[in-house]
Motif scaffolding. Structure first.
Motif, PDB file in Angstrom:
ATOM      1  N   THR A  66      -8.867  -4.806  -6.281  1.00 37.02           N
ATOM      2  CA  THR A  66      -7.755  -3.921  -5.913  1.00 37.02           C
ATOM      3  C   THR A  66      -7.959  -2.476  -6.359  1.00 37.02           C
TER       4      THR A  66
ATOM      5  N   ILE B  16      -8.537   0.228  -3.587  1.00 35.56           N
ATOM      6  CA  ILE B  16      -7.357   0.417  -2.741  1.00 35.56           C
ATOM      7  C   ILE B  16      -6.293   1.186  -3.499  1.00 35.56           C
ATOM      8  N   CYS B  17      -6.099   0.851  -4.767  1.00 35.06           N
ATOM      9  CA  CYS B  17      -5.139   1.593  -5.588  1.00 35.06           C
ATOM     10  C   CYS B  17      -5.588   3.038  -5.775  1.00 35.06           C
TER      11      CYS B  17
ATOM     12  N   THR C  59      -3.854   3.682  -0.236  1.00 36.79           N
ATOM     13  CA  THR C  59      -3.585   3.407   1.171  1.00 36.79           C
ATOM     14  C   THR C  59      -2.540   2.313   1.348  1.00 36.79           C
TER      15      THR C  59
ATOM     16  N   ASP D 265      -3.263  -0.692   1.894  1.00 45.17           N
ATOM     17  CA  ASP D 265      -3.796  -1.692   2.818  1.00 45.17           C
ATOM     18  C   ASP D 265      -4.624  -2.720   2.046  1.00 45.17           C
ATOM     19  N   PHE D 266      -3.987  -3.810   1.692  1.00 41.04           N
ATOM     20  CA  PHE D 266      -4.645  -4.876   0.941  1.00 41.04           C
ATOM     21  C   PHE D 266      -5.073  -6.039   1.841  1.00 41.04           C
TER      22      PHE D 266
END
Length: 553
Positions: free
Chosen positions: A437, A440-441, A445, A447-448
């Motif tokens: 993660t 993404i963090c 965004t 969007d996971f």
């Protein structure tokens, strides 16, 4: 306090937390590994630098008779102090794994034996790893082992080749070092030279004998470097792979090759600091090269235990020192010790040159596997000697025909497997979750979709005990706490995501967080930065940034 005032002062007040996170933005995003052999393995082991101040993420094993209080790697040995008369460890960060502590004296620590296992990691990026190591005067008995998770195959073994080298230590530290017995020397090794990227591995610290500096200090195990930041260590920083050579694996039979040493010791390997052949007998003696100060290992060729499952030989020397002079039976390929024997019960005080008949029961060995013998002498003081001759495998009928007084003593409690326990499962998944993660963090965004389903599947493979440990409010391991808090933030912020963290009864983990439910905006964006920064740092992920080594003075 008004929103305007909060927004003015919050970045300044929390700048020590925000700044490290900004640094993390330049960290190379993890490469996706090739096929892996197990679930939820991260690239970087959690608590590789012992920065939790304890052994979170590691599992200790006792070796000697499974006695309580005999674990070599006690959690109290993780501390921020020095050793002996304020000698420096040369640690990174605030903590290291030391050799003594307030509750463990030098005599206690040097007597103890055992193993310390890390969680699993996937070999990725450039394939390089690094670590710091001290102690381990004799790498035959104290070393770092790298093993495959799938079958425990040992692919590399490293000793501390600079034990008490004050000149090298002074160069590393940048100023004079007067004692380097437990000084932490930096080492690097390219694991992609011994296995493929994407392989699941683990680290095993090994302390297999007592006294004479068969003890390790350690720090800064880094198991991931990106391709872009591949380290370029100097020759003195390269770890040497000292994995033992075992003769005759392809031709192993139900016999001990050259067990009588009739004309030489072919078929055996010896330590360069001890063992040699004597024509008196003939026999092999550990004082052949340096007298009582000689030590090391006499290692046989491979054999199988089919019809003849009992070992018979003549043994002499300082056999009373049974924590230092013993016999190991080890599997080939994994090099795991499956049996350990010491002198006969009636020879508990033996210190002489006479040879006495000994018989060992190997009937528990798997007839489908291959093994080898190690005669170990880790004692360098008075009567630190071991003599062996006439070594052969015999039938059960011969075993039964000899008086039971000739039986060597088998040491109970020898650990023969190194599986993860449920706490390590939980910590390992937590580190994996943080790694997956983090990019993404960082990008913010939200969007996971590319990782969430996979992480849910892999969480489901955890044992029930690991799930309960992961969700329990009393669990304080920093990596688990960081992962749970990030999970809570994510599922609170992006409510369409499935809530896959459950306990063994499938009860969804709720936790507690006062930041869930904020609308996306400037305030929540700053909170997200703070949360991610704190949590990534708490797992020791700063070790994944390409580190600059200390310049020499």
């Amino acid at each position: 306090m008004s929103r305007k005032t909060l927004m003015k002062w919050l970045p300044i007040i929390l700048s020590p937390i925000i700044l490290p996170f900004i640094v993390l933005n330049v960290m190379t995003v993890y490469d996706k590994p090739a096929e892996t052999e197990a679930s939820y393995a991260p690239y970087q082991i959690p608590n590789g630098g012992f920065e939790s101040g304890n052994l979170d993420g590691w599992r200790a094993y006792r070796l000697w008779k499974d006695e309580s209080g005999m674990a070599a790697f006690d959690s109290s040995l993780v501390h921020d102090g020095t050793y002996f008369s304020n000698y420096l460890y040369n640690r990174d960060g605030n903590y290291q794994l030391g050799i003594t502590s307030g509750s463990v004296t030098w005599d206690q620590s040097s007597e103890r034996m055992g193993y310390l296992r890390s969680t699993d990691f996937v070999l990725g990026g450039s394939g390089w790893m690094s670590f710091k190591l001290g102690g381990g005067k004799y790498p035959e008995f104290a070393y770092v082992s790298i093993r495959k998770t799938s079958d425990n195959t040992e692919i590399a073994r490293f000793g501390n080749r600079f034990f008490n080298d004050t000149g090298r230590a002074s160069t590393v530290y940048g100023s004079g070092i007067s004692n380097a017995e437990a000084f932490l020397f930096p080492y690097y090794f390219d694991l992609s030279t011994v296995t493929t990227l994407g392989t699941n591995l683990y680290i095993l610290l090994c302390d297999t004998a007592a006294y004479d500096w068969s003890i390790l200090s350690a720090d800064s195990f880094v198991t991931y470097y990106s391709e872009a930041n591949e380290p370029i260590p100097s020759a003195d920083e390269l770890a040497l792979n000292i994995i033992p050579t075992i003769y005759g694996i392809d031709t192993a039979a139900n016999t001990i090759v050259n067990g009588y040493f009739s004309s030489d010791y072919s078929g055996w390997t010896i330590s360069n600091t001890g063992w040699g052949r004597s024509t008196d007998g003939p026999s092999m003696r550990s004082d052949s090269q340096l007298g009582d100060g000689g030590m090391g290992i006499l290692r046989s060729s491979a054999f199988v235990a089919t019809d003849k499952k009992y070992l018979r030989f003549s043994w002499g020397g300082g056999l009373k020192y049974d924590k230092q002079i013993f016999i190991s039976i080890k599997e080939t390929i994994s090099n795991i010790e499956v049996l350990r024997f010491v002198r006969r019960d009636d020879l508990s005080g033996k210190e002489n040159n006479n040879f006495d008949n000994h018989m060992l029961d190997l009937s528990s060995l798997d007839s489908g596997k291959k093994y080898y013998l190690e005669f170990a002498d880790s004692r360098t003081g008075g009567w630190g000697v071991s003599y062996a001759k006439e070594i052969r495998l015999v039938l059960e009928s011969e075993w039964n025909s000899v008086t039971s007084g000739d039986r060597g003593v088998s040491i109970s409690g020898v650990p023969t497997s190194f599986d993860l326990n449920y706490t390590q499962e939980s910590v390992s998944f937590a580190q994996y979750f943080l790694e997956q993660t983090a990019p993404i963090c960082t990008a913010m965004t939200g969007d996971f979709s590319s990782v969430w389903g996979t992480m849910a599947t892999e969480y489901d493979t955890l044992s029930n005990e690991a799930k309960d440990y992961f969700t329990a409010s009393v669990t304080t391991e920093s990596t688990v706490v960081a992962a749970r808090e990030r999970y809570l933030f994510i599922v609170g912020k992006y409510t369409s995501l499935d809530k896959f963290v459950v306990n063994s009864s499938d009860v969804v983990y709720q936790g507690a967080s006062d930041i869930i439910g904020y609308d996306v905006g400037e305030t929540s964006r700053i909170i997200l930065i703070i949360v991610v920064g704190v949590m990534v740092l708490s797992t020791g992920a700063f070790f994944l940034i390409s580190r600059r080594r200390k310049e020499t003075a």
